[in-house]
Write an enzyme that holds these catalytic residues in place. Structure first.
Site, PDB file in Angstrom:
ATOM      1  NE  ARG A 153      -3.634  -2.170   2.762  1.00 29.76           N
ATOM      2  CZ  ARG A 153      -3.355  -3.332   3.379  1.00 29.76           C
ATOM      3  NH1 ARG A 153      -2.160  -3.529   3.929  1.00 29.76           N
ATOM      4  NH2 ARG A 153      -4.277  -4.279   3.468  1.00 29.76           N
ATOM      5  CE  LYS A 177      -6.439  -0.781   4.748  1.00 30.37           C
ATOM      6  NZ  LYS A 177      -7.729  -1.044   4.096  1.00 30.37           N
ATOM      7  CG  HIS A 248      -5.141   0.984  -4.524  1.00 24.31           C
ATOM      8  ND1 HIS A 248      -4.552   0.931  -3.278  1.00 24.31           N
ATOM      9  CD2 HIS A 248      -6.146   0.066  -4.496  1.00 24.31           C
ATOM     10  CE1 HIS A 248      -5.188   0.056  -2.529  1.00 24.31           C
ATOM     11  NE2 HIS A 248      -6.145  -0.496  -3.248  1.00 24.31           N
ATOM     12  NE  ARG A 251      -3.363  -3.199  -1.686  1.00 24.07           N
ATOM     13  CZ  ARG A 251      -2.848  -4.028  -0.783  1.00 24.07           C
ATOM     14  NH1 ARG A 251      -1.549  -4.255  -0.771  1.00 24.07           N
ATOM     15  NH2 ARG A 251      -3.618  -4.642   0.095  1.00 24.07           N
ATOM     16  CG  HIS A 274      -6.470  -8.279   0.656  1.00 23.82           C
ATOM     17  ND1 HIS A 274      -6.599  -8.718  -0.646  1.00 23.82           N
ATOM     18  CD2 HIS A 274      -6.313  -6.932   0.569  1.00 23.82           C
ATOM     19  CE1 HIS A 274      -6.522  -7.691  -1.470  1.00 23.82           C
ATOM     20  NE2 HIS A 274      -6.358  -6.598  -0.761  1.00 23.82           N
ATOM     21  CE1 TYR A 283      -5.930  -7.367  -7.799  1.00 23.02           C
ATOM     22  CE2 TYR A 283      -6.293  -8.375  -5.661  1.00 23.02           C
ATOM     23  CZ  TYR A 283      -5.867  -7.304  -6.429  1.00 23.02           C
ATOM     24  OH  TYR A 283      -5.396  -6.177  -5.817  1.00 23.02           O
TER      25      TYR A 283
END
Length: 303
Positions: A153, A177, A248, A251, A274, A283
């Protein structure tokens, strides 16, 4: 005892800031969402604003409807509801309320857009755009290469220090995160670009580990905004548009190209950081043909 909504929200924000290790971005989102909710309650239900026990499910639903009417997306309204639910769960946890009025409210369905990505045939073109004769160009190439090599990220990249890189094993340690750490491998192209850039700065891998990996002209840590602007300049040239030309995209390109080359979706989830498989499954929409090929190859009763 009557306690105003604003007062309790402030206590909640202080609590989660101290105990949950949330990022500043998450805390700002909580504050913004709950501030809007408090403004709505104060405007239409002043008694409830001054006594949290008076807030009910209907009022929360009305708030969500009001947000939709103001033109906000399902994704934003869903996030606002998530903030409200966390807030009321906090009140229940500390026995300020017996039950959460938000517990049975369902979030609006959020449609996941198929992510934009760069076709593999255009990657070489992208890497040739930064000016390799200048310090800024060498830095930008290293950024693009590392983004594409790791799928990290934007926030993770700008917070990297020289010590985040293990150049012997070609591994990078990122803090994602929720302050979760993960280790991501990267290839020789990214390593070479990083070493050329560090050499231009008069540094190497033996430099102080706390020195920012990517720096601005004044040698301070590069800002999120600076990376966004630089990447938009390069990505728009291969995408053919400035719309959505954000970091992004790299990514998404990372995830898409891994899937195209038969990486299993669990590994992609781990590499991207994730927390939920549902985020990674986007995806499969990019290349359903590849998913079918993987299925046919792997499932005993596929054929």
């Amino acid at each position: 005892m009557k306690v105003s909504l604003t007062e309790i929200i402030n206590d909640f924000l202080i609590s989660v800031s101290a105990e949950k290790n949330f990022s500043n971005h998450t805390l700002k989102a909580y504050s913004r969402d709950l501030s809007r909710f408090a403004t709505f309650i104060k405007k239409f239900y002043i008694e409830s604003f001054n006594d949290i026990h008076q807030i009910n499910r209907l009022q929360i639903r009305q708030f969500m409807g009001n947000e939709f009417e103001s033109g906000l997306s399902s994704k934003t309204v869903a996030r606002r509801l998530a903030s409200i639910k966390s807030f009321f769960n906090f009140l229940v946890q500390f026995e300020l309320l017996e039950h959460s009025p938000a517990s049975q409210i369902k979030a609006p369905k959020v449609e996941k857009n198929i992510p934009n990505f760069i076709h593999s045939s255009k990657i070489k073109t992208l890497m040739n755009i930064p000016d390799k004769k200048t310090l800024i160009g060498k830095r930008d190439l290293a950024i693009v290469e590392l983004f594409y090599a790791t799928g990290m990220r934007l926030s993770e990249l700008v917070n990297l220090n020289i010590g985040s890189i293990n150049h012997h094993s070609r591994l990078v340690r990122v803090i994602g995160k929720g302050n979760k750490e993960r280790i991501i491998p990267f290839g020789k192209h990214a390593l070479t670009a990083l070493e050329v850039y560090l050499n231009e700065r008069g540094m190497g891998w033996m430099a102080n580990e706390q020195i920012p990996l990517f720096a601005s002209k004044n040698n301070r840590r590069i800002s999120v905004r600076a990376v966004q602007l630089r990447m938009k300049k390069y990505l728009s040239q291969v995408l053919g548009t400035k719309d959505g030309a954000s970091p992004h995209v790299l990514r998404h390109t990372f995830g898409t190209h891994l899937l195209d080359n038969d990486a299993d979706i669990r590994s992609i989830q781990e590499l991207l950081g994730h927390s939920s498989m549902s985020s990674t499954q986007i995806y499969t929409k990019v290349n359903p043909k590849k998913i079918k090929e993987i299925y046919d190859k792997a499932h005993p009763h596929a054929n």
